[in-house]
Design an enzyme around this catalytic site. Sequence first.
Site, PDB file in Angstrom:
ATOM      1  N   TYR A  61      10.389 -19.484 -36.299  1.00  0.00           N
ATOM      2  CA  TYR A  61       9.074 -19.167 -35.746  1.00  0.00           C
ATOM      3  C   TYR A  61       8.304 -20.460 -35.764  1.00  0.00           C
ATOM      4  O   TYR A  61       8.214 -21.098 -36.820  1.00  0.00           O
ATOM      5  CB  TYR A  61       8.332 -18.168 -36.631  1.00  0.00           C
ATOM      6  CG  TYR A  61       8.773 -16.750 -36.431  1.00  0.00           C
ATOM      7  CD1 TYR A  61       8.761 -16.185 -35.172  1.00  0.00           C
ATOM      8  CD2 TYR A  61       9.196 -15.975 -37.495  1.00  0.00           C
ATOM      9  CE1 TYR A  61       9.186 -14.885 -34.971  1.00  0.00           C
ATOM     10  CE2 TYR A  61       9.617 -14.683 -37.305  1.00  0.00           C
ATOM     11  CZ  TYR A  61       9.607 -14.147 -36.036  1.00  0.00           C
ATOM     12  OH  TYR A  61      10.025 -12.867 -35.848  1.00  0.00           O
ATOM     13  N   SER A  70      16.638 -15.559 -40.843  1.00  0.00           N
ATOM     14  CA  SER A  70      15.268 -15.532 -40.299  1.00  0.00           C
ATOM     15  C   SER A  70      14.367 -16.508 -41.042  1.00  0.00           C
ATOM     16  O   SER A  70      14.529 -16.720 -42.250  1.00  0.00           O
ATOM     17  CB  SER A  70      14.729 -14.108 -40.464  1.00  0.00           C
ATOM     18  OG  SER A  70      13.334 -14.070 -40.343  1.00  0.00           O
ATOM     19  N   THR A 102      12.570 -18.080 -31.584  1.00  0.00           N
ATOM     20  CA  THR A 102      12.003 -16.804 -31.117  1.00  0.00           C
ATOM     21  C   THR A 102      10.827 -17.102 -30.208  1.00  0.00           C
ATOM     22  O   THR A 102       9.873 -17.763 -30.615  1.00  0.00           O
ATOM     23  CB  THR A 102      11.568 -15.948 -32.325  1.00  0.00           C
ATOM     24  OG1 THR A 102      12.730 -15.640 -33.090  1.00  0.00           O
ATOM     25  CG2 THR A 102      10.924 -14.647 -31.878  1.00  0.00           C
ATOM     26  N   HIS A 123      12.910  -7.904 -28.739  1.00  0.00           N
ATOM     27  CA  HIS A 123      12.630  -7.957 -30.179  1.00  0.00           C
ATOM     28  C   HIS A 123      12.820  -6.566 -30.801  1.00  0.00           C
ATOM     29  O   HIS A 123      12.036  -6.121 -31.643  1.00  0.00           O
ATOM     30  CB  HIS A 123      11.199  -8.464 -30.404  1.00  0.00           C
ATOM     31  CG  HIS A 123      10.991  -9.220 -31.691  1.00  0.00           C
ATOM     32  ND1 HIS A 123      10.660 -10.552 -31.728  1.00  0.00           N
ATOM     33  CD2 HIS A 123      11.056  -8.833 -32.973  1.00  0.00           C
ATOM     34  CE1 HIS A 123      10.517 -10.932 -32.985  1.00  0.00           C
ATOM     35  NE2 HIS A 123      10.757  -9.901 -33.773  1.00  0.00           N
ATOM     36  N   LYS A 144      15.458 -16.979 -27.890  1.00  0.00           N
ATOM     37  CA  LYS A 144      15.608 -15.523 -28.063  1.00  0.00           C
ATOM     38  C   LYS A 144      14.320 -14.784 -27.720  1.00  0.00           C
ATOM     39  O   LYS A 144      13.261 -15.115 -28.277  1.00  0.00           O
ATOM     40  CB  LYS A 144      16.002 -15.222 -29.514  1.00  0.00           C
ATOM     41  CG  LYS A 144      16.041 -13.745 -29.831  1.00  0.00           C
ATOM     42  CD  LYS A 144      16.597 -13.484 -31.215  1.00  0.00           C
ATOM     43  CE  LYS A 144      16.456 -12.044 -31.600  1.00  0.00           C
ATOM     44  NZ  LYS A 144      15.068 -11.649 -31.902  1.00  0.00           N
TER      45      LYS A 144
HETATM   46  C1  GLV Z   1       9.372 -10.007 -37.087  1.00  0.00           C
HETATM   47  O1  GLV Z   1      10.007 -10.703 -36.360  1.00  0.00           O
HETATM   48  C2  GLV Z   1       9.446  -8.601 -37.012  1.00  0.00           C
HETATM   49  O2  GLV Z   1       9.907  -8.093 -35.973  1.00  0.00           O
HETATM   50  O3  GLV Z   1       9.047  -7.943 -37.982  1.00  0.00           O
END
Ligand code: GLV
Length: 379
Positions: free
Chosen positions: A130, A107, A156, A276, A252
């Site tokens: 991100y 991530s 994302t 998510h 995603k």
């Molecule tokens: C970040 O992507 C989260 O879901 O905390």
Amino acid sequence: MRTMTCIEDLRQTARRKVPRAFFEYAEAGAYAEETLRANRADLERIKLRQRILVNVASRSTKTAILGEPASLPLALAPVGLCGMQHGDGEILACRAAQQAGIPFCLSTMSICSIEDVAQSVDKPFWFQLYVMKDRGFARSLIERAAAAKCSALVLTVDLQVLGQRHRDIKNGMTVPPELRIKNLIDIATKPAWALSVLRGKRKTFGNIAGHISGMQNVNSLAQWISGQFDPALSWKDVEWIAGLWPGKLILKGILDVEDARIAAKTGAAALVVSNHGGRQLDGAPSSISALPPIVDALGADIEIMFDGGIRSGQDLFRALALGARACLSGRAYIYGLGAGGQAGVARAIEIIRNELDVTMALTGVSRIDEIDRHVIAAM
Ligand code: GLV
């Protein structure tokens, strides 16, 4: 680890070992957590068709993900703050995934940096991006991922603004942990966690700290991050990223057929049907209910992956039956990481693999590409 026979066992152990703020960060969904619950409930509703006396003596869970061989159709999803579930969590999870022969995705919001992980493992991993308001920083992250030889970029696309998770606010969830009396007492009762995190390479966001000028101190870093999610992000930015990234791009966070149609035209190699993990739009449909229409419309045009509620090999099997080529799972391995570091992640993968194998045998299937809607029982 042998006595951990299912992901729920790992979850219960992680709950005892990891400070509450970080355990609940991973567990939480947005607002009333309706979508979080729907992800699990809708998977469990899908019943499998038992078949008997089919010769399943030579089964294999092997497949290909993005054209690369994988030992099962699973990748470890990008999850923020792995290094706060266990010291050096990102490195340990990546090693476990690579030893098991499946992809690991790091991530942007990791504790260990892209470079830390690249130096500690011997095969390429995926990097999740991100796109922040600071496009120069986004560009530098892409360049760093390319320099580290990451094998795919996972963009994302469902985080224009951050969904509110009540538990994070109530727990005062910060990185490193806010030193409230309540948190200190909690940490004092988790000495193995404290030791692993103290020994870990880093205590804050490794991809960001030290890479933005004037951003050494943790408070200003936290403020910078919270101001950086970009509500103006658009398909134009996806084009810009596709132009910068030399390798395979995965989008995603797609839940709607219209969005999937646009995604398929961007040149991306794959999309992930995902809400998510129920952490963004509460009230959105479960991921599994969104999967079939997207597969029907676009399965021939783009590789379709899935995430949202996978806690077992049966769940993985259900998503494959509805047309996913592979699945991502976050919480299942995060529980393993909190429960036992690298061995815990390895155990989580092994549990899912064994369950998938047994499910294949009892539904009369020997190969991953034989899993389709015929394996689902008529309801
Ligand atoms: C970040 O992507 C989260 O879901 O905390």
